[in-house]
Design a protein around this motif. Structure first.
Motif, PDB file in Angstrom:
ATOM      1  N   VAL A 158       0.825  -1.205   0.000  1.00 59.52           N
ATOM      2  CA  VAL A 158       0.000   0.000   0.000  1.00 59.52           C
ATOM      3  C   VAL A 158       0.861   1.257   0.000  1.00 59.52           C
ATOM      4  O   VAL A 158       0.528   2.244  -0.639  1.00 59.52           O
ATOM      5  CB  VAL A 158      -0.932   0.014   1.247  1.00 59.52           C
ATOM      6  CG1 VAL A 158      -1.688   1.328   1.357  1.00 59.52           C
ATOM      7  CG2 VAL A 158      -1.896  -1.155   1.196  1.00 59.52           C
ATOM      8  N   LYS A 159       2.005   1.207   0.712  1.00 62.90           N
ATOM      9  CA  LYS A 159       2.767   2.427   0.944  1.00 62.90           C
ATOM     10  C   LYS A 159       4.265   2.168   0.849  1.00 62.90           C
ATOM     11  O   LYS A 159       4.768   1.178   1.383  1.00 62.90           O
ATOM     12  CB  LYS A 159       2.426   2.956   2.337  1.00 62.90           C
ATOM     13  CG  LYS A 159       3.112   4.230   2.719  1.00 62.90           C
ATOM     14  CD  LYS A 159       2.665   4.669   4.105  1.00 62.90           C
ATOM     15  CE  LYS A 159       3.359   5.945   4.494  1.00 62.90           C
ATOM     16  NZ  LYS A 159       2.983   6.369   5.848  1.00 62.90           N
ATOM     17  N   ILE A 160       4.965   3.083   0.162  1.00 63.28           N
ATOM     18  CA  ILE A 160       6.423   3.034   0.083  1.00 63.28           C
ATOM     19  C   ILE A 160       6.955   4.458   0.006  1.00 63.28           C
ATOM     20  O   ILE A 160       6.343   5.333  -0.604  1.00 63.28           O
ATOM     21  CB  ILE A 160       6.922   2.191  -1.116  1.00 63.28           C
ATOM     22  CG1 ILE A 160       8.438   1.992  -1.036  1.00 63.28           C
ATOM     23  CG2 ILE A 160       6.507   2.799  -2.436  1.00 63.28           C
ATOM     24  CD1 ILE A 160       8.971   0.917  -1.961  1.00 63.28           C
ATOM     25  N   THR A 161       8.077   4.667   0.665  1.00 64.89           N
ATOM     26  CA  THR A 161       8.770   5.952   0.603  1.00 64.89           C
ATOM     27  C   THR A 161      10.105   5.732  -0.086  1.00 64.89           C
ATOM     28  O   THR A 161      10.902   4.900   0.348  1.00 64.89           O
ATOM     29  CB  THR A 161       8.986   6.537   2.020  1.00 64.89           C
ATOM     30  OG1 THR A 161       7.711   6.728   2.622  1.00 64.89           O
ATOM     31  CG2 THR A 161       9.730   7.859   1.954  1.00 64.89           C
ATOM     32  N   ILE A 162      10.338   6.468  -1.173  1.00 65.09           N
ATOM     33  CA  ILE A 162      11.596   6.404  -1.915  1.00 65.09           C
ATOM     34  C   ILE A 162      12.464   7.553  -1.393  1.00 65.09           C
ATOM     35  O   ILE A 162      12.092   8.723  -1.533  1.00 65.09           O
ATOM     36  CB  ILE A 162      11.370   6.565  -3.430  1.00 65.09           C
ATOM     37  CG1 ILE A 162      10.292   5.606  -3.950  1.00 65.09           C
ATOM     38  CG2 ILE A 162      12.677   6.439  -4.191  1.00 65.09           C
ATOM     39  CD1 ILE A 162      10.666   4.165  -3.981  1.00 65.09           C
ATOM     40  N   PRO A 163      13.615   7.247  -0.803  1.00 66.27           N
ATOM     41  CA  PRO A 163      14.432   8.310  -0.191  1.00 66.27           C
ATOM     42  C   PRO A 163      15.133   9.200  -1.209  1.00 66.27           C
ATOM     43  O   PRO A 163      15.302   8.840  -2.374  1.00 66.27           O
ATOM     44  CB  PRO A 163      15.442   7.527   0.641  1.00 66.27           C
ATOM     45  CG  PRO A 163      15.565   6.223  -0.047  1.00 66.27           C
ATOM     46  CD  PRO A 163      14.205   5.931  -0.623  1.00 66.27           C
ATOM     47  N   ARG A 164      15.571  10.330  -0.746  1.00 69.86           N
ATOM     48  CA  ARG A 164      16.273  11.325  -1.542  1.00 69.86           C
ATOM     49  C   ARG A 164      17.580  10.778  -2.119  1.00 69.86           C
ATOM     50  O   ARG A 164      18.052  11.226  -3.160  1.00 69.86           O
ATOM     51  CB  ARG A 164      16.558  12.549  -0.662  1.00 69.86           C
ATOM     52  CG  ARG A 164      17.164  13.730  -1.344  1.00 69.86           C
ATOM     53  CD  ARG A 164      17.383  14.898  -0.382  1.00 69.86           C
ATOM     54  NE  ARG A 164      16.274  15.128   0.511  1.00 69.86           N
ATOM     55  CZ  ARG A 164      15.231  15.923   0.265  1.00 69.86           C
ATOM     56  NH1 ARG A 164      15.158  16.554  -0.880  1.00 69.86           N
ATOM     57  NH2 ARG A 164      14.286  16.089   1.157  1.00 69.86           N
TER      58      ARG A 164
END
Length: 191
Positions: A158-164
């Motif tokens: 459902v959710k993923i954060t792709i870092p800088r």
């Protein structure tokens, strides 16, 4: 009958077919290729401190594996090491790991939680293919590359954060991730 085997490396893996819990206490630095592959009765594995490498397919097809202790001394887990470990629900990757190898968790259909430590810089091709119970991924700021199809067919994601820190995202990263609703992308560099 004692379900814990000590000094496993001194034994023949074929005699382990009926064991549910395996504890390796011998001081070793590598688990050999396919060492416990297809040992379907194994539910828990404890690896020794000082271990550095888990080889290809080391625990592949251990369909009843629910828990594995991996010490932080491990720096390399090779391709398909946990492929088809369909009862594995959670895993804590070691803090010294740098690469999540290709197909490492392929077909781990009950995997819900994974801790990816700071320091991992690459997630290889189809690393999490068909991890159909995985709902959320928190990637550390050390990730610079996510290869093709890394989350292929993670239907409940459902959710993923792709870092800088990311430098490269490949094709079909989220192919057939039908529940994916939230992608936070901190990817600011456009050349």
């Amino acid at each position: 009958m004692d379900k814990i085997i000590k000094d496993l490396i001194d034994t023949n893996a074929d005699i382990l077919a009926d064991r549910t819990e395996i504890k390796i206490t011998k001081n070793i630095d590598k688990i050999e290729r396919a060492y416990l592959k297809n040992k379907i009765n194994v539910e828990k594995i404890y690896l020794p401190e000082g271990l550095k490498t888990i080889s290809e397919e080391a625990f592949a097809n251990c369909r009843n594996l629910k828990y594995i202790y991996i010490p932080d001394t491990v720096t390399e887990i090779r391709q398909e090491a946990f492929c088809n470990c369909s009862s594995l629900k959670s895993i804590h990757l070691p803090k010294n790991l740098k690469v999540i190898s290709r197909c490492i968790f392929k077909h781990c259909t009950n995997l819900e939680n994974i801790f990816i430590p700071q320091g991992v810089h690459t997630i290889e091709w189809r690393a999490f293919e068909e991890c159909t119970s995985l709902k959320e991924i928190n990637l550390p700021n050390s990730i610079i590359e996510i290869e093709n199809g890394a989350f292929y067919d993670c239907r409940k994601l459902v959710k993923i954060t792709i870092p800088r820190s990311i430098l490269s995202l490949s094709n079909d990263l989220f192919y057939n991730c039908t529940d994916l609703t939230y992608i936070t992308l901190h990817y600011l560099s456009i050349l």
